[in-house]
Scaffold this motif. Structure first.
Motif, PDB file in Angstrom:
ATOM      1  N   GLN A  54      39.170  38.902  36.925  1.00  0.00           N
ATOM      2  CA  GLN A  54      38.925  39.054  38.352  1.00  0.00           C
ATOM      3  C   GLN A  54      37.443  38.968  38.707  1.00  0.00           C
ATOM      4  O   GLN A  54      37.050  39.320  39.811  1.00  0.00           O
ATOM      5  N   GLN A  75      34.212  37.786  40.166  1.00  0.00           N
ATOM      6  CA  GLN A  75      33.995  36.964  41.351  1.00  0.00           C
ATOM      7  C   GLN A  75      32.837  36.001  41.127  1.00  0.00           C
ATOM      8  O   GLN A  75      31.809  36.373  40.563  1.00  0.00           O
ATOM      9  N   ARG A 117      30.794  32.783  43.420  1.00  0.00           N
ATOM     10  CA  ARG A 117      30.684  32.132  44.720  1.00  0.00           C
ATOM     11  C   ARG A 117      30.703  30.621  44.541  1.00  0.00           C
ATOM     12  O   ARG A 117      30.065  30.077  43.645  1.00  0.00           O
ATOM     13  N   GLN A 134      38.523  33.369  54.767  1.00  0.00           N
ATOM     14  CA  GLN A 134      38.365  33.437  53.314  1.00  0.00           C
ATOM     15  C   GLN A 134      39.645  33.950  52.654  1.00  0.00           C
ATOM     16  O   GLN A 134      40.065  33.431  51.623  1.00  0.00           O
ATOM     17  N   SER A 135      40.268  34.952  53.239  1.00  0.00           N
ATOM     18  CA  SER A 135      41.502  35.502  52.666  1.00  0.00           C
ATOM     19  C   SER A 135      42.609  34.470  52.614  1.00  0.00           C
ATOM     20  O   SER A 135      43.302  34.342  51.600  1.00  0.00           O
ATOM     21  N   LYS A 176      41.935  31.912  49.875  1.00  0.00           N
ATOM     22  CA  LYS A 176      42.190  32.472  48.548  1.00  0.00           C
ATOM     23  C   LYS A 176      43.689  32.561  48.262  1.00  0.00           C
ATOM     24  O   LYS A 176      44.141  32.199  47.174  1.00  0.00           O
ATOM     25  N   ALA A 180      45.616  30.413  45.437  1.00  0.00           N
ATOM     26  CA  ALA A 180      46.306  31.149  44.376  1.00  0.00           C
ATOM     27  C   ALA A 180      47.773  30.737  44.299  1.00  0.00           C
ATOM     28  O   ALA A 180      48.313  30.527  43.201  1.00  0.00           O
TER      29      ALA A 180
END
Length: 77
Positions: A30, A32, A34, A59-60, A63, A67
């Protein structure tokens, strides 16, 4: 606290947070990093509209969608 007692307390719904040392907690895979990605205006507008509809950030939604797609690719192999 012994592991057996911890598991028992956790499984019975007791609050075990007081006995945890979260200062050393790690989230495997996990980390992170950029990245910068350029999108055309129409794509940003569509992302913003959908993010607003769902009540999340741009952004959410990016992601989550990435995913989901990566999980699909992995499960198809």
């Amino acid at each position: 606290m012994k592991a057996k007692k911890f598991d028992s307390d956790f499984d019975s719904g007791k609050d075990v947070s007081a006995v945890l040392d979260i200062s050393k907690a790690r989230r495997p895979l996990q980390k992170q990093r950029r990245v910068n990605v350029d999108f055309p205006d129409w794509m940003i507008e569509s992302l913003d509209k959908e993010a607003s509809r769902l009540g999340v950030t741009r952004q959410s939604i990016i992601k989550v969608w990435l995913a989901e797609r990566l999980e699909q690719l992995t499960s198809n192999k």
